[in-house]
Design an enzyme around this catalytic site. Structure first.
Site, PDB file in Angstrom:
ATOM      1  N   ARG A  12       0.838  -1.201   0.000  1.00 44.15           N
ATOM      2  CA  ARG A  12       0.000   0.000   0.000  1.00 44.15           C
ATOM      3  C   ARG A  12       0.870   1.247   0.000  1.00 44.15           C
ATOM      4  O   ARG A  12       2.008   1.230   0.469  1.00 44.15           O
ATOM      5  CB  ARG A  12      -0.900   0.045   1.241  1.00 44.15           C
ATOM      6  CG  ARG A  12      -1.825  -1.128   1.402  1.00 44.15           C
ATOM      7  CD  ARG A  12      -2.561  -1.076   2.736  1.00 44.15           C
ATOM      8  NE  ARG A  12      -3.337   0.151   2.882  1.00 44.15           N
ATOM      9  CZ  ARG A  12      -3.928   0.523   4.014  1.00 44.15           C
ATOM     10  NH1 ARG A  12      -3.816  -0.220   5.093  1.00 44.15           N
ATOM     11  NH2 ARG A  12      -4.627   1.637   4.073  1.00 44.15           N
ATOM     12  N   ARG A  39      -6.450  -6.081   0.417  1.00 45.88           N
ATOM     13  CA  ARG A  39      -5.559  -5.196  -0.337  1.00 45.88           C
ATOM     14  C   ARG A  39      -4.323  -5.951  -0.828  1.00 45.88           C
ATOM     15  O   ARG A  39      -3.860  -5.757  -1.957  1.00 45.88           O
ATOM     16  CB  ARG A  39      -5.152  -4.016   0.545  1.00 45.88           C
ATOM     17  CG  ARG A  39      -4.244  -2.991  -0.129  1.00 45.88           C
ATOM     18  CD  ARG A  39      -4.967  -2.236  -1.230  1.00 45.88           C
ATOM     19  NE  ARG A  39      -4.137  -1.186  -1.788  1.00 45.88           N
ATOM     20  CZ  ARG A  39      -4.172   0.085  -1.404  1.00 45.88           C
ATOM     21  NH1 ARG A  39      -5.020   0.467  -0.457  1.00 45.88           N
ATOM     22  NH2 ARG A  39      -3.391   0.984  -1.957  1.00 45.88           N
ATOM     23  N   ALA A  83       7.500  -0.048   6.622  1.00 46.21           N
ATOM     24  CA  ALA A  83       6.289  -0.212   7.438  1.00 46.21           C
ATOM     25  C   ALA A  83       6.233   0.832   8.553  1.00 46.21           C
ATOM     26  O   ALA A  83       7.221   1.069   9.248  1.00 46.21           O
ATOM     27  CB  ALA A  83       6.245  -1.611   8.039  1.00 46.21           C
ATOM     28  N   ILE A  85       3.206   3.166  11.253  1.00 44.01           N
ATOM     29  CA  ILE A  85       1.855   3.512  11.676  1.00 44.01           C
ATOM     30  C   ILE A  85       1.874   4.849  12.398  1.00 44.01           C
ATOM     31  O   ILE A  85       2.938   5.345  12.784  1.00 44.01           O
ATOM     32  CB  ILE A  85       1.261   2.435  12.613  1.00 44.01           C
ATOM     33  CG1 ILE A  85       2.124   2.303  13.878  1.00 44.01           C
ATOM     34  CG2 ILE A  85       1.143   1.096  11.888  1.00 44.01           C
ATOM     35  CD1 ILE A  85       1.519   1.412  14.940  1.00 44.01           C
ATOM     36  N   GLN A 141       7.023  17.368  15.033  1.00 47.65           N
ATOM     37  CA  GLN A 141       5.670  17.737  14.631  1.00 47.65           C
ATOM     38  C   GLN A 141       4.758  17.705  15.847  1.00 47.65           C
ATOM     39  O   GLN A 141       4.755  16.741  16.609  1.00 47.65           O
ATOM     40  CB  GLN A 141       5.138  16.787  13.553  1.00 47.65           C
ATOM     41  CG  GLN A 141       3.707  17.051  13.120  1.00 47.65           C
ATOM     42  CD  GLN A 141       3.525  18.442  12.519  1.00 47.65           C
ATOM     43  OE1 GLN A 141       4.366  18.897  11.765  1.00 47.65           O
ATOM     44  NE2 GLN A 141       2.436  19.106  12.853  1.00 47.65           N
ATOM     45  N   TYR A 147       5.640   9.276  16.971  1.00 46.49           N
ATOM     46  CA  TYR A 147       6.034   9.120  15.570  1.00 46.49           C
ATOM     47  C   TYR A 147       7.355   9.836  15.291  1.00 46.49           C
ATOM     48  O   TYR A 147       8.262   9.277  14.650  1.00 46.49           O
ATOM     49  CB  TYR A 147       4.927   9.667  14.674  1.00 46.49           C
ATOM     50  CG  TYR A 147       5.148   9.463  13.192  1.00 46.49           C
ATOM     51  CD1 TYR A 147       4.802   8.252  12.585  1.00 46.49           C
ATOM     52  CD2 TYR A 147       5.669  10.469  12.391  1.00 46.49           C
ATOM     53  CE1 TYR A 147       4.986   8.057  11.225  1.00 46.49           C
ATOM     54  CE2 TYR A 147       5.853  10.289  11.031  1.00 46.49           C
ATOM     55  CZ  TYR A 147       5.510   9.087  10.455  1.00 46.49           C
ATOM     56  OH  TYR A 147       5.696   8.893   9.104  1.00 46.49           O
ATOM     57  N   GLY A 178       8.713  14.028   2.759  1.00 45.11           N
ATOM     58  CA  GLY A 178       7.821  15.047   3.289  1.00 45.11           C
ATOM     59  C   GLY A 178       6.401  14.523   3.239  1.00 45.11           C
ATOM     60  O   GLY A 178       6.168  13.318   3.372  1.00 45.11           O
ATOM     61  N   TYR A 179       5.449  15.405   3.040  1.00 45.54           N
ATOM     62  CA  TYR A 179       4.044  14.991   3.001  1.00 45.54           C
ATOM     63  C   TYR A 179       3.706  14.456   1.609  1.00 45.54           C
ATOM     64  O   TYR A 179       3.796  15.170   0.615  1.00 45.54           O
ATOM     65  CB  TYR A 179       3.142  16.154   3.407  1.00 45.54           C
ATOM     66  CG  TYR A 179       3.186  16.390   4.899  1.00 45.54           C
ATOM     67  CD1 TYR A 179       2.275  15.772   5.744  1.00 45.54           C
ATOM     68  CD2 TYR A 179       4.178  17.188   5.467  1.00 45.54           C
ATOM     69  CE1 TYR A 179       2.325  15.953   7.121  1.00 45.54           C
ATOM     70  CE2 TYR A 179       4.243  17.377   6.841  1.00 45.54           C
ATOM     71  CZ  TYR A 179       3.317  16.756   7.653  1.00 45.54           C
ATOM     72  OH  TYR A 179       3.379  16.932   9.015  1.00 45.54           O
ATOM     73  N   ILE A 180       3.342  13.179   1.577  1.00 47.78           N
ATOM     74  CA  ILE A 180       3.110  12.460   0.328  1.00 47.78           C
ATOM     75  C   ILE A 180       1.624  12.141   0.212  1.00 47.78           C
ATOM     76  O   ILE A 180       0.943  11.858   1.207  1.00 47.78           O
ATOM     77  CB  ILE A 180       3.941  11.157   0.290  1.00 47.78           C
ATOM     78  CG1 ILE A 180       5.427  11.445   0.600  1.00 47.78           C
ATOM     79  CG2 ILE A 180       3.805  10.470  -1.063  1.00 47.78           C
ATOM     80  CD1 ILE A 180       6.103  12.417  -0.333  1.00 47.78           C
TER      81      ILE A 180
END
Length: 240
Positions: A12, A39, A83, A85, A141, A147, A178-180
């Site tokens: 994924r 999936r 991997a 989360i 963040q 995280y 970065g933000y994907i």
């Protein structure tokens, strides 16, 4: 020479893009996943890449899973620790369980998987390990102490393990996205996401394939002089 790669979280999002890009580069790929059987089946049907189910936070499961991949596909040459989360929350609200789950999966998974494949890589005098960190492991963040700590730990883990593998032909590098534009980022509230994008100099979210191309580059046969490095792919959002 055909190489064999394991991509954790490989069915994924960014992991899927990495699996497909490595396959396109002529590498035999095993895609690990943790829970979404539907999936994973769809991914295998569409790509022909075999999916293997185990939890990277489980040390024994990683040992068994990697042994099974090696038995099925051959010696493991490449590991991509992708991997991860999220269990977000400020420290005041964050439970110990949410802290431990993220640390055990995101950072502990890197140790568990490397422990399973690193000895074989050293023995054969060739290997590539790429660990997927994060811009939030570099810059921090709000609401992500777990995280950010795990991802920051990945960057330190990368530098230390690189020193152990260097003389044996095993490179260890990290990529800090970065933000994907993935399902994980899509779950961010729209108003918050709008503020995030506004801080990205290129003015957009990244695409998973842009991270995947970085992985392919670091895993290449001619990548032996790049080790202990972190490649930041973040649209200019964080530079240092």
């Amino acid at each position: 020479m055909a190489r064999v790669a394991i991509v954790t979280g490989g069915t994924r999002g960014i992991g899927e893009a990495i699996s497909l890009a490595l396959q396109e580069a002529g590498i035999t790929v095993a895609a690990n996943y943790a829970g979404n059987d539907e999936r994973a089946r769809a991914f295998t049907e569409q790509s022909g890449i075999k999916a293997y189910k185990w939890d990277v936070a489980d040390f024994d499961a990683c040992q068994a899973g990697c042994a099974q991949v090696a038995a099925d596909l051959g010696t493991i040459d490449i590991l991509v620790n992708n991997a991860g989360i999220t269990r977000d929350g400020t420290l005041m609200k964050l439970s110990y369980a949410a802290w431990k789950e993220v640390i055990d999966t995101n950072l502990g998974g890197c140790f568990n998987m490397a422990k399973a494949v690193f000895p074989g890589m050293r023995d054969q005098k060739w290997g590539r390990i790429v660990n997927i960190g994060s811009i939030n492991g570099q810059a921090g963040q709000y609401g992500q102490v777990n995280y950010a700590a795990a991802k920051s730990g990945i960057h330190g883990f990368t530098k230390a393990l690189a020193q152990e593998g260097a003389r044996a032909g095993v490179t260890v590098n990290a990529i800090a996205p970065g933000y994907i534009d993935t399902d994980m980022v899509a779950a961010v509230p729209a108003d918050v996401l709008e503020k995030i994008v506004a801080k990205v100099p290129v003015g957009r979210l990244g695409q998973a394939h842009e991270i995947a191309r970085g992985v392919v580059f670091l895993c290449g046969e001619d990548g032996g002089f790049i080790t202990g490095s972190t490649l930041s792919i973040n649209g200019g959002q964080h530079m240092y």
